[in-house]
Design a protein around this motif. Structure first.
Motif, PDB file in Angstrom:
ATOM      1  N   UNK A 245       0.839  -1.204   0.000  1.00 24.36           N
ATOM      2  CA  UNK A 245       0.000   0.000   0.000  1.00 24.36           C
ATOM      3  C   UNK A 245       0.876   1.258   0.000  1.00 24.36           C
ATOM      4  N   UNK A 246       1.922   1.224   0.801  1.00 21.53           N
ATOM      5  CA  UNK A 246       2.854   2.349   0.848  1.00 21.53           C
ATOM      6  C   UNK A 246       3.530   2.535  -0.508  1.00 21.53           C
ATOM      7  N   UNK A 247       4.004   1.429  -1.089  1.00 15.25           N
ATOM      8  CA  UNK A 247       4.701   1.485  -2.376  1.00 15.25           C
ATOM      9  C   UNK A 247       3.799   2.089  -3.461  1.00 15.25           C
ATOM     10  N   UNK A 248       2.563   1.644  -3.517  1.00 14.10           N
ATOM     11  CA  UNK A 248       1.666   2.121  -4.569  1.00 14.10           C
ATOM     12  C   UNK A 248       1.292   3.593  -4.352  1.00 14.10           C
ATOM     13  N   UNK A 249       1.171   4.005  -3.095  1.00 12.88           N
ATOM     14  CA  UNK A 249       0.860   5.399  -2.809  1.00 12.88           C
ATOM     15  C   UNK A 249       1.974   6.312  -3.314  1.00 12.88           C
ATOM     16  N   UNK A 250       3.219   5.965  -2.978  1.00 17.58           N
ATOM     17  CA  UNK A 250       4.321   6.830  -3.395  1.00 17.58           C
ATOM     18  C   UNK A 250       4.528   6.763  -4.909  1.00 17.58           C
ATOM     19  N   UNK A 251       4.142   5.643  -5.532  1.00 20.61           N
ATOM     20  CA  UNK A 251       4.250   5.543  -6.991  1.00 20.61           C
ATOM     21  C   UNK A 251       3.330   6.571  -7.660  1.00 20.61           C
ATOM     22  N   UNK A 252       2.140   6.705  -7.113  1.00 18.76           N
ATOM     23  CA  UNK A 252       1.193   7.682  -7.654  1.00 18.76           C
ATOM     24  C   UNK A 252       1.720   9.104  -7.448  1.00 18.76           C
ATOM     25  N   UNK A 253       2.265   9.374  -6.254  1.00 19.43           N
ATOM     26  CA  UNK A 253       2.802  10.705  -5.958  1.00 19.43           C
ATOM     27  C   UNK A 253       3.949  11.030  -6.911  1.00 19.43           C
ATOM     28  N   UNK A 254       4.822  10.054  -7.162  1.00 18.08           N
ATOM     29  CA  UNK A 254       5.940  10.262  -8.084  1.00 18.08           C
ATOM     30  C   UNK A 254       5.426  10.600  -9.492  1.00 18.08           C
ATOM     31  N   UNK A 255       4.420   9.873  -9.930  1.00 15.49           N
ATOM     32  CA  UNK A 255       3.875  10.112 -11.270  1.00 15.49           C
ATOM     33  C   UNK A 255       3.306  11.521 -11.383  1.00 15.49           C
ATOM     34  N   UNK A 256       2.581  11.939 -10.353  1.00 15.06           N
ATOM     35  CA  UNK A 256       2.021  13.294 -10.347  1.00 15.06           C
ATOM     36  C   UNK A 256       3.131  14.335 -10.458  1.00 15.06           C
ATOM     37  N   UNK A 257       4.228  14.120  -9.705  1.00 11.31           N
ATOM     38  CA  UNK A 257       5.340  15.067  -9.727  1.00 11.31           C
ATOM     39  C   UNK A 257       6.007  15.140 -11.092  1.00 11.31           C
ATOM     40  N   UNK A 258       6.267  14.002 -11.701  1.00  9.88           N
ATOM     41  CA  UNK A 258       6.940  13.980 -13.005  1.00  9.88           C
ATOM     42  C   UNK A 258       6.056  14.622 -14.073  1.00  9.88           C
ATOM     43  N   UNK A 259       4.746  14.313 -14.029  1.00 10.55           N
ATOM     44  CA  UNK A 259       3.835  14.930 -15.000  1.00 10.55           C
ATOM     45  C   UNK A 259       3.779  16.443 -14.813  1.00 10.55           C
ATOM     46  N   UNK A 260       3.806  16.892 -13.566  1.00 10.53           N
ATOM     47  CA  UNK A 260       3.797  18.339 -13.309  1.00 10.53           C
ATOM     48  C   UNK A 260       5.049  18.993 -13.875  1.00 10.53           C
ATOM     49  N   UNK A 261       6.208  18.314 -13.699  1.00 10.63           N
ATOM     50  CA  UNK A 261       7.462  18.849 -14.229  1.00 10.63           C
ATOM     51  C   UNK A 261       7.410  18.933 -15.747  1.00 10.63           C
TER      52      UNK A 261
END
Length: 589
Positions: A245-261
């Motif tokens: 659950x932790x891994x998948x949560x941070x995966x989503x956060x990472x994706x949001x950050x990269x897309x924002x960049x």
């Protein structure tokens, strides 16, 4: 995090011999992180100069530099990872040895309270969990911290405004790790307890396989294992779900950050404020930044889970040995074998203080004497042997060897001069030679064979296909109970201690096997102070003195004839002795 700090403070000193290697590993980590950062910057330069312009001549310089940096990073990474693995295994070796050394000094009642399989799990899985905290955890934290710093600095150098926007989401990783830490720690603790329970059930079942087969307990044992295995599975799945659950949560956060960049970068490129190479490098730095930040959060979870193993190891390390070496031991001397007990009383830890195992026992045994100790089951006879070998100290009174109180005698010296032949025939996993030699490590083959002859064991050993190199193990079926007992007698013969304690020497043997060990026992006892604890009173007429213990007290003392004439406890225990052969009746003629 208090538990993590306490565990770290306790186990970090074990790295003392390897801290220079840890420093070298950190240096490798720093160089590898710098090489990775340089590689990304070279990629940006290559994109803007060679790829964008389509110039082959502009390709070779950045490409060669990139390859050199990559090769350096790979070499340093290999050296650092290899050294980290070696250092981690050295720590595990050192910690396991420390715990094992401590376990061997703990009193018998400690092992009665803890299942063997659970102790095995603590010496294996829990020790490795501590390594994940103290060595791998430190290296991983340093690596993640330096990587995060370098990637952050490079991102700020490229576009500080965009970098600050993307950094806002970084604390989410640490907050998520903090949120999951407590539940993962509980799941890890339950999993480790269940691991120990499974090992215990398997070990107990294999050790009692004859009972299982004879009483058709197959289904019962399977149910026992299934119950513990299901508890382990439940804890393991719960821990895995939380981690995932932790891994998948941070995966989503990472994706949001990269897309924002990327979105902000496209807007910057359209306004000619950023090149394609800068955008790709910036996106790479952000992509490389979040894994180390995520790893820092994951390391927090790993450290939290490791505290479960630390608590289980601390339970062992905090257990106090029942006896310790004297602070000012007496000097060694040629022991004659005078054994004296003066007003000794003793109660086992946690037992009823109103009913001690021994109460105010007094007697002496002179060199060469055979003193037989008997009495009803549970009367305290074997407790006396534990006190003489200093497995415990009496709560009052004193025991002496040649007039010297035992608690003034170094433990090693005391046990070199008192040989124990326990009721259970103890066998090591090894050859017959090794089993006899452990009575006196380093003994020559001729001495081993001489001891075996004295124990009437040499003939049957020589008839075995591998002779003294025959492998035996606990529960071995290769030899009979009487043959194993004679090997144990040979071990005691080789030790040549002036004081001998025999605890039920004929227990578990039929009458034929018991008669076969009489002569070896007689040779073993010859010239030694012998204290024989036994219910087998057919051996009593040859004793110099008989001590009758009942309810922890010494209730009668005398020769066989005197005690039989007295008509007391001994006479009731003995009854009419069976008619046996002369060799059984006379042990030390």
């Amino acid at each position: 995090m208090r538990e993590v700090r306490e565990a770290f403070r306790r186990f970090w000193p074990l790295t003392r011999g390897d801290r220079k290697w840890l420093a070298a590993i950190v240096a490798c980590v720093v160089v590898a992180a710098l090489a990775e950062t340089a590689s990304i910057l070279l990629f940006a330069h290559l994109t803007d100069t060679a790829l964008k312009a389509g110039s082959l001549s502009a390709f070779w310089g950045p490409a060669g530099a990139w390859l050199a940096v990559a090769a350096l990073g790979a070499l340093v990474g290999y050296l650092g990872n290899s050294l980290a693995t070696w250092t981690a295994e050295r720590f595990v070796l050192r910690l396991r040895a420390k715990v094992f050394r401590h376990v061997q000094d703990l009193p018998p009642h400690f092992f009665q309270k803890h299942r063997q399989g659970d102790l095995v799990e603590r010496l294996t899985g829990d020790v490795e969990a501590i390594e994940q905290m103290v060595v791998s955890g430190v290296v991983g934290t340093v690596a993640a911290a330096f990587s995060a710093v370098f990637y952050s600095a490079a991102a700020l150098w490229l576009r500080w405004d965009l970098a600050l926007v993307t950094f806002v989401l970084a604390p989410l990783f640490l907050l998520a790790a903090r949120r999951f830490a407590g539940r993962i720690r509980t799941a890890s603790q339950d999993e480790r307890v269940a691991d120990g329970a499974i090992t215990s059930v398997v070990e107990e079942s294999l050790g009692n396989v004859l009972l299982t087969q004879a009483y058709n307990r197959h289904r019962d044992e399977e149910r026992r294992l299934d119950r513990e295995a299901r508890a382990w599975m439940k804890a393991s799945v719960r821990g895995a779900r939380l981690s995932e659950m932790y891994e998948q949560f941070v995966e989503v956060v990472e994706t949001v950050c990269v897309l924002a960049v990327i979105g902000l970068g496209v807007w910057e490129i359209s306004a000619d404020r950023m090149t394609l190479g800068q955008l790709l490098a910036f996106a790479a730095f952000i992509g490389y930044l979040y894994p180390p930040v995520r790893n820092l959060g994951q390391l927090g979870l790993t450290l939290t889970a490791a505290t479960a193993g630390a608590e289980r190891l601390n339970e062992i390390l905090d257990a106090e040995p029942a006896v310790t070496d004297p602070t000012e031991p007496v000097r060694e001397w040629p022991v004659r074998g005078w054994v004296s007990v003066h007003g000794a009383s003793f109660g086992y830890p946690g037992a009823d203080r109103k009913a001690p195992a021994l109460h105010d026992v007094t007697f002496t045994a002179a060199p060469g004497e055979l003193v037989l100790v008997t009495g009803p089951s549970g009367a305290g006879k074997s407790t006396l042997a534990k006190l003489l070998l200093r497995f415990y100290d009496p709560s009052s009174g004193v025991l002496c060897l040649d007039g010297v109180p035992l608690n003034d005698v170094p433990l090693t010296f005391l046990r070199e001069n008192i040989a124990l032949l326990p009721q259970e025939t103890l066998v090591l996993h090894g050859t017959i030679r090794e089993n006899i030699e452990c009575g006196r490590p380093g003994a020559a083959q001729a001495e081993i064979e001489e001891a075996a002859r004295a124990a009437a064991a040499h003939d049957f050993i020589s008839e075995l296909p591998d002779g003294y190199d025959t492998l035996i193990a606990p529960g071995t079926a290769a030899l009979s109970g009487g043959q194993l007992k004679r090997i144990a007698i040979a071990r005691a013969m080789l030790r040549a201690a002036p004081v001998l304690i025999l605890d039920e020497p004929t227990a578990g043997l039929d009458s034929v096997a018991a008669r076969r060990i009489v002569h070896p026992l007689r040779r073993l006892m010859s010239g030694r102070t012998t204290i024989m604890i036994t219910h087998d009173l057919s051996l009593a007429p040859d004793a110099d003195r008989i001590l009758v213990v009942d309810g922890g007290r010494l209730v009668e003392e005398g020769t066989h004839a005197e005690l039989m004439a007295g008509g007391g406890t001994y006479a009731r225990l003995a009854g009419p002795l069976p008619i046996v052969s002369d060799e059984t009746m006379i042990l030390r003629r």
